[in-house]
Design an enzyme around this catalytic site. Structure first.
Site, PDB file in Angstrom:
ATOM      1  N   ASP A 243       0.881  -1.214  -0.168  1.00 25.95           N
ATOM      2  CA  ASP A 243       0.021  -0.108   0.098  1.00 25.95           C
ATOM      3  C   ASP A 243       0.766   1.238  -0.003  1.00 25.95           C
ATOM      4  OD1 ASP A 243      -1.907  -2.495   1.266  1.00 25.95           O
ATOM      5  OD2 ASP A 243      -2.983  -0.715   0.368  1.00 25.95           O
ATOM      6  N   LYS A 254      -1.330  -5.205   3.845  1.00 23.80           N
ATOM      7  CA  LYS A 254      -2.531  -5.581   5.020  1.00 23.80           C
ATOM      8  C   LYS A 254      -2.045  -6.203   6.233  1.00 23.80           C
ATOM      9  CE  LYS A 254      -5.872  -5.452   4.364  1.00 23.80           C
ATOM     10  NZ  LYS A 254      -6.659  -4.065   4.831  1.00 23.80           N
TER      11      LYS A 254
HETATM   12  O1  MRU Z   1      -7.809  -2.954   2.734  1.00 21.45           O
HETATM   13  P1  MRU Z   1      -7.457  -3.230   1.214  1.00 21.45           P
HETATM   14  O2  MRU Z   1      -8.134  -4.246   0.876  1.00 21.45           O
HETATM   15  O3  MRU Z   1      -7.499  -1.986   0.373  1.00 21.45           O
HETATM   16  O4  MRU Z   1      -5.777  -3.632   1.398  1.00 21.45           O
HETATM   17  C1  MRU Z   1      -5.264  -3.968   0.098  1.00 21.45           C
HETATM   18  C2  MRU Z   1      -4.050  -4.546   0.453  1.00 21.45           C
HETATM   19  O5  MRU Z   1      -3.365  -4.614   1.597  1.00 21.45           O
HETATM   20  C3  MRU Z   1      -3.267  -4.972  -0.890  1.00 21.45           C
HETATM   21  O6  MRU Z   1      -2.366  -6.022  -0.530  1.00 21.45           O
HETATM   22  C4  MRU Z   1      -2.279  -3.707  -1.323  1.00 21.45           C
HETATM   23  O7  MRU Z   1      -3.374  -2.717  -1.483  1.00 21.45           O
HETATM   24  C5  MRU Z   1      -1.581  -4.164  -2.508  1.00 21.45           C
HETATM   25  S1  MRU Z   1      -2.837  -4.164  -4.053  1.00 21.45           S
HETATM   26  C6  MRU Z   1      -2.293  -4.535  -5.258  1.00 21.45           C
END
Ligand code: MRU
Length: 353
Positions: A243, A254
């Site tokens: 992220d 995550k």
């Molecule tokens: O809370 P989310 O579902 O938006 O979290 C997403 C993640 O942590 C993904 O692993 C990350 O954004 C990479 S997406 C290509």
């Protein structure tokens, strides 16, 4: 391979079309969005989620919301652009692609406003072009990450992933899942282990859903099973998305990811992060400086319509954690691979276009 497109525009670019990911895997429902409140809500509630997909949705959404308005002057349009940008930027704090996409739209907006014969129509045309570029670059990024990443994998590997960094998190093959899709097309028979990713279960609801739909061998694990499965020798590599990546390579992803990385190190398993260069945030020196989104505790104790903790109990629900770069074997971007990421290797990689 046909992956599902989670973010797109309708034919006359008056509506943002989002696959409502909160309904998966049970229902494939598409939302038509043309108000800023609905867009904010869709990002906040994770109807669209995953760093790159959030960026594309913000760019398209900004355009759609502005197209809906009637502006008496460019000054009025400028005022609304700033308000809209700040509002959307406040929807989620961690995924840097949201801010990256909004800033890119702003740069284009300003340059369109400065043109001699600019008008609300010409400015909107510029914003449409910019958002379409963000979309097509995202697809190309996915493919390039897939190609670079595949070089790190062998035909019969067991691969663990966490959360969803697949087609549903981008507009293409994903980031972490892109090498898996490309390998599958070339006849690799990967066995993918998808950690369910409590509390919102992106690993089971989304990753297992899209891989299974594509015909790829995928097994869902509760997050707490990672250590055992690694010890049993089922995992040859871990690959996750990101992220936000700090200047020294520390990576927010995550919640639960950092634990998986530490376990991988203990068991001698390579741990890879796959992300576009737009996910790097050089203004953030180290991972500890990354703002971590803290979400409503009800997601933990009252998720998916079932109460699993007493009403009124205290719950702590951080949505992300940071994996220190020392646990990361390599970061894969659309430009190539950064082995042993640190301040220097990250900086060199980003200088090289
Ligand atoms: O809370 P989310 O579902 O938006 O979290 C997403 C993640 O942590 C993904 O692993 C990350 O954004 C990479 S997406 C290509």
């Amino acid at each position: 391979m046909n992956t599902i497109l989670p973010v797109t525009l309708n034919d006359d670019a008056s509506k943002l079309i989002l696959l409502d990911q909160t309904e998966l895997p049970a229902i494939e429902k598409f939302l038509e969005i043309d108000t800023r409140e609905d867009l904010y809500e869709a990002i906040k509630k994770l109807r669209v989620r995953g760093a790159p997909a959030i960026g594309v949705a913000a760019a398209y959404g900004l355009l759609v919301c502005m197209k809906k308005e009637t502006y008496a002057s460019i000054a009025e349009m400028q005022k609304d652009f700033s308000a809209l940008k700040s509002y959307l930027a406040s929807s989620r704090p961690t995924a840097v692609n949201l801010f990256w996409a909004l800033n890119r739209m702003e740069v284009r907006f300003v340059s369109e406003c400065e043109k001699k014969a600019s008008s609300p129509e010409s400015i909107l045309k510029g914003l449409l072009e910019e958002s379409l570029s963000i979309f097509t670059e995202d697809q190309a990024m996915s493919m390039a990450i897939g190609k670079h990443g595949l070089a790190l994998f062998e035909k019969h590997m067991g691969i663990m992933t966490h959360c969803n960094a697949g087609g549903l998190a981008t507009t293409g093959y994903g980031t972490a899942l892109a090498p898996i899709y490309l390998g599958y097309e070339l006849g690799y028979d990967f066995k993918v282990y998808s950690n369910e990713s409590r509390p919102l279960l992106q690993g089971s609801r989304l990753t297992a859903y899209e891989l299974n739909k594509a015909g790829i061998d995928v097994t869902i694990l509760c997050d707490s099973m990672a250590s055992l499965v690694m010890k049993q020798g089922k995992i040859d590599a871990v690959i996750v998305g990101a992220d936000r990546i700090a200047a020294n390579g520390d990576t927010a992803n995550k919640i639960g990811t950092s634990g998986v990385a530490i376990l991988a190190k203990e068991y001698g398993i390579p741990f890879y992060v796959a992300a576009p260069t737009s996910t790097f945030d050089l203004k953030t020196a180290i991972g500890d400086d990354i703002e971590i989104e803290v979400r409503d505790g009800e997601e933990v104790i009252n998720g998916f319509g079932r109460r699993t903790g007493p009403e009124g109990v205290k719950v702590y629900n951080p949505a992300f954690d940071v994996t220190a770069s020392k646990y990361i074997t390599a970061i894969i971007t659309e430009r190539g691979i950064i082995f042993h990421p640190d301040r220097e290797s990250v900086s060199n990689h980003l200088k090289n276009k």
